[in-house]
Design an enzyme around this catalytic site. Structure first.
Site, mmCIF file in Angstrom:
data_model
loop_
_atom_site.group_PDB
_atom_site.id
_atom_site.type_symbol
_atom_site.label_atom_id
_atom_site.label_comp_id
_atom_site.label_asym_id
_atom_site.label_seq_id
_atom_site.Cartn_x
_atom_site.Cartn_y
_atom_site.Cartn_z
ATOM 1 C CB ILE A 29 5.825 7.425 -0.871
ATOM 2 C CG1 ILE A 29 5.304 7.109 0.532
ATOM 3 C CG2 ILE A 29 6.801 8.590 -0.838
ATOM 4 C CD1 ILE A 29 6.387 6.761 1.535
ATOM 5 C CG MET B 30 -2.006 -1.045 1.198
ATOM 6 S SD MET B 30 -3.215 -0.711 -0.080
ATOM 7 C CE MET B 30 -4.369 -2.055 0.222
ATOM 8 C CB CYS B 31 0.248 4.575 -1.335
ATOM 9 S SG CYS B 31 -0.054 3.815 -2.942
ATOM 10 C CD GLU B 32 4.054 4.971 5.003
ATOM 11 O OE1 GLU B 32 4.255 6.069 5.561
ATOM 12 O OE2 GLU B 32 4.618 3.913 5.352
#
Length: 266
Positions: free
Chosen positions: A78, A1-3
């Protein structure tokens, strides 16, 4: 997953300290190596930097971490790709115009089989679920309010309704801003901190970097930082309740509403 990383303030503030730690998670201390981006609102303008390279190795990210751009609303991302190839057009955050203002959106999560009807001016350029969701949100806002920008309270209420609908398709953590307010949806996981007087020192988790906010802030400054995971190891970050939409203005939460049913009453 993204942040995700967001900042909302009552005075223009630079995000260099927070971004330095966030940048490291894009391929150095974290696995989010499929691109990064950041957007800064400056009055009615917006600077946006995007790069499909890992932020930890990106010369553009290094520039941003050292260039003190002052803004009252910032959104950064990100990426760890779940839908869509690793290409510039799929790199968050995304930007569109509505009511003569720039809107910025970034998403963390995965929306399964989310294929809304898009029959207006907002069409995806890439092939991510995130950009489709953003286009649909703006389409529905324009249909709801026409050509008139609503007040923040009205806007929040409508965004709450739309977020409920999209959340049925999966994980939908997002940050959204039009330069006046920053909307944050904690579908599963977001944290926040509000820095205000009395200020103190902070130390990053991902880099051995300290800052003494007493030396760089004014007595009346208030800065809200929102991140998927805390960025510092000596401050008290607050988890946003999972299934909650929040609206930040001037460095504080001014509206908050649940986006999933609470536990049954007994």
């Amino acid at each position: 997953m993204c942040e995700l990383l967001g900042m909302n303030c009552n005075v223009p503030t630079d995000i260099c300290f927070s971004f330095t730690g966030f940048q490291a998670r894009g391929g150095a201390t974290g696995v989010h190596s499929d691109g990064w981006g950041i957007a800064f609102f400056e009055d009615h303008g917006c600077r946006i930097f995007l790069d499909p390279q890992p932020s930890a190795a990106s010369p553009i990210a290094e520039l941003v971490s050292r260039y003190p751009i002052r803004s009252k609303n910032v959104i950064a991302h990100i990426r760890k790709a779940t839908q869509g190839s690793v290409r510039l057009e799929n790199t968050h955050p995304f930007m569109r115009e509505l009511w003569g203002r720039y809107w910025i959106f970034a998403h963390n999560g995965n929306l399964i089989d989310f294929s809304p009807s898009l029959d207006g001016p907002y069409q995806p350029v890439g092939n991510t679920d995130s950009e489709r969701a953003f286009c649909w949100l703006l389409q529905e806002l324009r249909q709801a309010f026409g050509e008139q920008l609503p007040g923040t309270a009205e806007l929040f209420q409508k965004l709450h309704q739309l977020t409920l609908k999209i959340s049925e398709y999966g994980e939908f953590n997002f940050l959204l801003s039009n330069g006046d307010a920053l909307f944050a949806h904690a579908s599963t996981r977001l944290h926040s901190i509000v820095r205000q007087a009395p200020f103190a020192e902070a130390h990053l988790m991902d880099q051995d970097v300290n800052i003494d906010f007493r030396e760089v802030t004014g007595a009346n400054d208030r800065v809200a930082v929102i991140a998927t995971l805390p960025l510092t190891d000596n401050e008290a970050w607050t988890p946003l309740p999972a299934g909650t939409l929040c609206c930040f203005t001037e460095g504080a939460i001014v509206h908050q509403a649940p986006t999933r049913p609470g536990p049954p009453r007994t």
